[in-house]
Design a protein around this motif. Structure first.
Motif, PDB file in Angstrom:
ATOM      1  N   CYS A   1     -25.312  67.812  18.995  1.00 33.43           N
ATOM      2  CA  CYS A   1     -25.982  66.519  19.218  1.00 33.43           C
ATOM      3  C   CYS A   1     -26.274  66.382  20.701  1.00 33.43           C
ATOM      4  O   CYS A   1     -25.604  66.995  21.534  1.00 33.43           O
ATOM      5  CB  CYS A   1     -25.088  65.363  18.783  1.00 33.43           C
TER       6      CYS A   1
ATOM      7  N   THR B   1     -27.198  67.242  14.635  1.00 36.57           N
ATOM      8  CA  THR B   1     -28.618  66.894  14.656  1.00 36.57           C
ATOM      9  C   THR B   1     -29.452  68.149  14.389  1.00 36.57           C
ATOM     10  O   THR B   1     -29.776  68.898  15.329  1.00 36.57           O
ATOM     11  CB  THR B   1     -28.999  66.268  16.018  1.00 36.57           C
TER      12      THR B   1
ATOM     13  N   ASN C   1     -33.004  63.026  14.176  1.00 33.55           N
ATOM     14  CA  ASN C   1     -32.679  61.894  15.021  1.00 33.55           C
ATOM     15  C   ASN C   1     -33.981  61.475  15.710  1.00 33.55           C
ATOM     16  O   ASN C   1     -34.641  62.328  16.315  1.00 33.55           O
ATOM     17  CB  ASN C   1     -31.638  62.398  16.043  1.00 33.55           C
TER      18      ASN C   1
ATOM     19  N   GLY D   1     -32.537  59.155  10.989  1.00 37.63           N
ATOM     20  CA  GLY D   1     -31.416  58.282  11.342  1.00 37.63           C
ATOM     21  C   GLY D   1     -31.880  57.115  12.194  1.00 37.63           C
ATOM     22  O   GLY D   1     -31.656  57.096  13.402  1.00 37.63           O
TER      23      GLY D   1
ATOM     24  N   ARG E   1     -26.737  54.899  20.412  1.00 33.36           N
ATOM     25  CA  ARG E   1     -27.802  55.819  19.975  1.00 33.36           C
ATOM     26  C   ARG E   1     -28.690  56.195  21.153  1.00 33.36           C
ATOM     27  O   ARG E   1     -28.913  55.380  22.056  1.00 33.36           O
ATOM     28  CB  ARG E   1     -28.657  55.160  18.878  1.00 33.36           C
TER      29      ARG E   1
END
Ligand code: SF4
Length: 389
Positions: free
Chosen positions: A17, A70, A103, A126, A140
């Motif tokens: 990620c 991700t 993402n 997401g 985020r």
């Protein structure tokens, strides 16, 4: 009954990620440089291993899911290599569902047409929220505008089938925040939407803040009002509440997740991935195993022996029955009473006498040969599942 011909699902874990969200307890890692090539090679090698072991090769594949982490941090070239390898080893069902989680902060328009061309036919975005203060609180990396743009990009790339993830019951979220999120989400006409009630998991930064009193959970009453609002607004778009956290238009339920909830076999590839396989002689006591969690450790193990299994267990009768119940009851349509009896030699209400009480209290109902949670039962599902573990 499972047989050598029963289709299975393939899960591929991409564990990287861009940054770690404070509520996340998934196997996700932030590294200075993602070793995309080495990791992809390990995935290919692990697929080769399972094509020769455990009878997977003779069976058809009904879904592939790139989850994370991700997966959209990987280029279409790498995703394409994995799909090409899988197609060379297993026979793909004609209507195979191939999902990639993305993402919005990592969405690049060129990549999305690339994923489409290499066979991905479903994207899970997401989004989590469209409210800037909630995205910030959730840590985020993306903005609401990036989600809007991502949804336009996946549309232009030809993805008609997509899922949008939302998180609700977030500390500081009001009912009008949630209403705005839901109204904006349905304006994109998603065929599938997952609405997760935020849970504070042990070991996460949110959990530490919660213990220090810095995060105040919403009241139970507000959470129930929110759950009702989710159901009502999504129903206006024809999104049917088919699983505790999942809503879909007719024919758009997630095949991959249905396989989990219905106790189907799945092969998990990648760091920390879990697999499950039933016995093929009609036995009910399946075997589960899982891989090394650390991405580097995973790459090393696969390099040395083609696989990275670090733990396994075989379910006994009680565990198998419990799983059958709490996975199947996640679905609105519930479990087949007769199927339970065939597998476990007793009806569910004989196996679990507490079911009678749950029926009397209006949490569980029986009809058309199925046992299912009522609407009321759905809102307190986790408390009900405790009866089956
Ligand atoms: S993007 Fe998803 S997997 Fe990655 S840290 Fe955030 S919640 Fe976890």
């Amino acid at each position: 009954m499972a047989s050598a011909q029963t289709p299975f699902s393939l899960y591929v874990h991409i564990p990287y990620c861009v940054s770690k969200c404070p509520y996340c307890d998934f196997n996700s890692h932030v590294v200075s440089k993602i070793p995309e090539q080495e990791y992809t090679e390990a995935v290919l090698k692990e697929l080769d291993f399972y094509a020769l072991a455990g009878g997977w090769r003779s069976r058809s594949l009904k879904s592939v899911f790139f989850g994370g982490g991700t997966p959209s941090t990987f280029r279409p070239l790498s995703i394409g290599k994995v799909l090409e390898k899988a197609a060379s080893l297993f026979s793909f069902a004609q209507d195979i569902e191939i999902t990639l989680e993305a993402n919005p902060g990592t969405v690049d328009s060129g990549n999305f047409s690339g994923y489409r061309s290499c066979g991905v036919n479903r994207i899970s975005i997401g989004a989590q929220s469209f409210q800037p203060h909630l995205l910030k609180f959730l840590g985020r990396i993306h903005s609401a505008d990036e989600t809007r743009e991502a949804l336009r990009i996946i549309g232009r790339a030809g993805f008609e089938n997509f899922n949008l993830d939302l998180i609700y019951a977030v500390s500081g979220q009001s009912l009008s925040d949630l209403k705005a999120d839901l109204e904006e989400a349905v304006s994109f006409h998603p065929p599938h939407l997952s609405a997760y009630n935020l849970t504070i998991e042990e070991g996460t930064p949110f959990h530490r803040e919660y213990r220090l009193g810095k995060i105040q959970p919403l009241s139970e009453e507000t959470e129930i009002s929110m759950a009702e609002m989710v159901e009502e607004i999504l129903a206006t778009e024809g999104l049917e509440h088919y699983e505790i956290s999942n809503y879909a238009k007719p024919g758009s339920s997630s095949e991959h997740n249905l396989n989990y909830w219905q106790g189907g076999d799945y092969l998990g590839i990648g760091a920390g991935a879990h697999s499950y396989k039933r016995r093929h002689d009609g036995g009910i006591y399946g075997r589960r195993w899982h891989n090394e969690k650390s991405p580097n450790g995973y790459i090393e193990r696969v390099g040395a022996s083609g696989q990275a299994v670090v733990g396994e267990e075989v379910a006994d009768r009680t565990t198998a029955a419990g799983e059958f119940m709490f996975l199947g009851l996640r679905l609105r349509r519930g479990i087949f009473v007769e199927r339970f009896s065939e597998l476990f030699g007793q009806g569910p209400a004989e196996f679990y006498p507490q079911i009678r009480l749950l029926q009397e209290e209006g949490f569980v109902e029986e009809g058309d040969g199925r046992l299912r949670l009522t609407r009321r039962g759905f809102t307190v599902a986790n408390a009900i599942f405790v009866n089956f573990v």
